[in-house]
Scaffold this motif. Structure first.
Motif, short mmCIF file in Angstrom:
data_model
loop_
_atom_site.label_atom_id
_atom_site.label_comp_id
_atom_site.label_asym_id
_atom_site.label_seq_id
_atom_site.Cartn_x
_atom_site.Cartn_y
_atom_site.Cartn_z
N LYS A 160 1.21 30.72 5.66
CA LYS A 160 2.62 30.44 5.98
C LYS A 160 2.75 29.03 6.56
CE LYS A 160 6.78 32.35 8.04
NZ LYS A 160 7.37 33.44 8.78
N TRP A 196 20.66 30.77 9.54
CA TRP A 196 19.63 31.82 9.54
C TRP A 196 20.09 32.93 8.62
CZ3 TRP A 196 18.63 35.50 14.33
CH2 TRP A 196 17.35 36.09 14.21
N ASN A 231 16.43 28.36 10.58
CA ASN A 231 15.53 29.34 11.16
C ASN A 231 14.94 30.22 10.06
OD1 ASN A 231 14.56 30.31 13.69
ND2 ASN A 231 16.04 32.01 13.70
N GLU A 232 13.62 30.31 10.02
CA GLU A 232 12.93 31.31 9.19
C GLU A 232 13.27 31.27 7.70
OE1 GLU A 232 13.74 35.08 11.10
OE2 GLU A 232 12.82 34.47 12.97
N GLN A 235 2.86 39.45 13.16
CA GLN A 235 4.32 39.33 13.26
C GLN A 235 4.80 39.52 14.69
OE1 GLN A 235 6.62 41.24 10.35
NE2 GLN A 235 5.48 40.31 8.71
N ARG A 263 12.12 32.20 1.54
CA ARG A 263 12.68 33.54 1.74
C ARG A 263 13.90 33.71 0.83
NH1 ARG A 263 12.81 37.04 6.18
NH2 ARG A 263 11.66 35.54 7.46
N GLN A 280 7.91 29.67 17.03
CA GLN A 280 8.63 30.66 17.84
C GLN A 280 7.72 31.22 18.94
OE1 GLN A 280 10.69 33.63 15.51
NE2 GLN A 280 12.02 32.13 14.56
N ASP A 293 10.33 28.69 13.14
CA ASP A 293 9.85 29.87 12.42
C ASP A 293 8.78 30.62 13.23
OD1 ASP A 293 9.55 31.75 10.32
OD2 ASP A 293 9.63 30.18 8.78
N TYR A 294 8.44 31.82 12.77
CA TYR A 294 7.39 32.62 13.41
C TYR A 294 6.19 32.70 12.48
CZ TYR A 294 9.13 36.36 10.39
OH TYR A 294 9.51 37.09 9.30
N ASP A 343 7.16 35.42 4.28
CA ASP A 343 5.87 35.82 4.86
C ASP A 343 4.81 36.12 3.81
OD1 ASP A 343 6.07 35.89 7.79
OD2 ASP A 343 7.77 37.19 7.37
#
Ligand code: XIL
Length: 366
Positions: free
Chosen positions: A216, A115, A163-164, A281, A175, A240, A208-209, A168
């Motif tokens: 996304k 992460w 993770n993530e 978010q 990312r 998530q 992920d969120y 966004d």
């Protein structure tokens, strides 16, 4: 039937189902009183909760054991906390969670192996303080994943491996994290390969969120599809589930479950909470947004939260053949990670006194 015989039958029956008081009112039977979240959902999916080692004692622990059959470490297994220096692992907290899960026959999810946040700064630097090369970083990632996954092999059935990793912003795909800057997208596939090699039986997730945001979601879908097609050992997607009273919609939630499972992946909700504040978010404050000052859990918060939870669990139950777990991110409104952003939040099923909220009954009465 004579009185003696009927008494012999009545006593064990009342022990089983509850007692009649002199007024004829039935006191709720023991078996009913102890029916909990995990029991209501036993034909659907395991119900988990994120915990800290401190919660494994006293009243929190009683609630955890009664209501849940799966655990996630809220922080204890993340790279920074568990691997603070290159030559130094800190196992105590994670071990205590693993031991508790085993003692109470609970499932245990691993969270997480790679992460951009809560990563130790030594990971990306050499002894001179310069940024390490891709080769060095991948070797460090491999050492970390191999050591941690092997240690908990007999406890943990599945890991959030990456993770993530998706951005966004609509215009940006990955990312721009230290992992990405140094390794490019390759670190993602590598992390899954290292985890699989360390425990070939572990179920491996991308987590992920904002997974219900169409743009996304599409990026996540493209990424996991590519991984699968390349034969990378990925088995599931974790939504998530940091949701809020106005997010997600029923349609978008259904679509996310459907899209990821169409790739032959299992879906879990890994960090569920429903913020009582509107916002994207996961109800976190968006920059510039007004900081609401909550004076308590009001009816204006409760009603939409109940509706959202009802919708969410309705959809999850309908999709039980695709969903292999649902985990709440924290136990009760007494403490939630969403506190401390200038306001108190009330995102869970148990209140600040650890009592079932009305929304709890909405979730279990179906
Ligand atoms: C959060 C924890 O709950 C906090 O205690 C910590 O300070 C920050 O991380 N997405 C994740 C989780 O994958 O690991 C995060 O947990 C919440 C957002």
């Amino acid at each position: 039937m004579n009185t003696f015989k009927s008494l012999l039958i009545a006593i064990p029956i009342s022990l089983l189902f509850g007692f009649c008081t002199s007024s004829g009112r039935i006191i709720q039977s023991k078996s009913n009183a102890t029916k909990a979240l995990k029991d209501y959902y036993k034909d659907y999916f395991p119900i988990g909760v994120a915990v800290t080692p401190r919660m494994l004692h006293g009243e929190d622990s009683a609630l955890i054991v009664t209501q849940f059959n799966s655990l996630t470490a809220e922080n204890a297994m993340k790279m920074g906390p568990i691997h603070p220096r290159e030559s130094d692992y800190y196992w105590k907290d994670a071990d205590s969670i693993a031991a508790f899960a085993k003692k109470h026959s609970m499932r245990l999810r691993g969270h997480n192996l790679c992460w951009h946040a809560q990563a130790p700064s030594w990971m990306f630097k050499n002894e001179k303080g310069d940024t390490v090369s891709k080769e060095v970083l991948l070797q460090r990632l491999k050492d970390h994943i191999t050591t941690v996954v092997k240690r908990y092999k007999d406890y943990i059935y599945g890991w959030d491996v990456v993770n993530e990793a998706i951005d966004d912003r609509d215009s940006v795909f990955y990312r721009y994290s230290a992992w990405y800057k140094i390794c490019g997208e390759e670190f993602i596939a590598k992390a899954f390969e290292y985890a699989h090699a360390a425990d070939p039986k572990a179920v491996l997730f991308y987590n992920d969120y904002n997974t219900e945001n169409p743009k996304k979601r599409e990026k996540i879908y493209q990424m996991v599809k590519k991984l699968k097609e390349a034969g990378i050992p990925i088995h599931g997607v974790g939504l998530q589930g940091h949701w809020s009273i106005n997010n997600p919609s029923k349609e978008e939630l259904e679509k996310s479950i459907q899209m990821f499972s169409s790739l032959g992946l299992q879906v879990q909700v890994t960090e569920l909470d429903v913020s009582v504040y509107a916002g994207r978010q996961g109800g976190q404050l968006i920059q510039g947004q007004r900081r609401d000052t909550a004076t308590g859990f009001t009816a204006a918060m409760e009603e939409p939260q109940r509706e959202k939870y009802k919708m969410i669990f309705g959809i999850l139950r309908q999709n039980k053949n695709k969903i292999t777990g649902v985990t709440f991110w924290n136990l009760s409104d007494r403490y939630t990670w969403l506190d401390g952003r200038g306001r108190k939040n009330y995102p869970l099923l148990f209140d600040v006194n650890r009592k079932s909220k009305k929304v709890y009954w909405d979730v279990v009465n179906f």
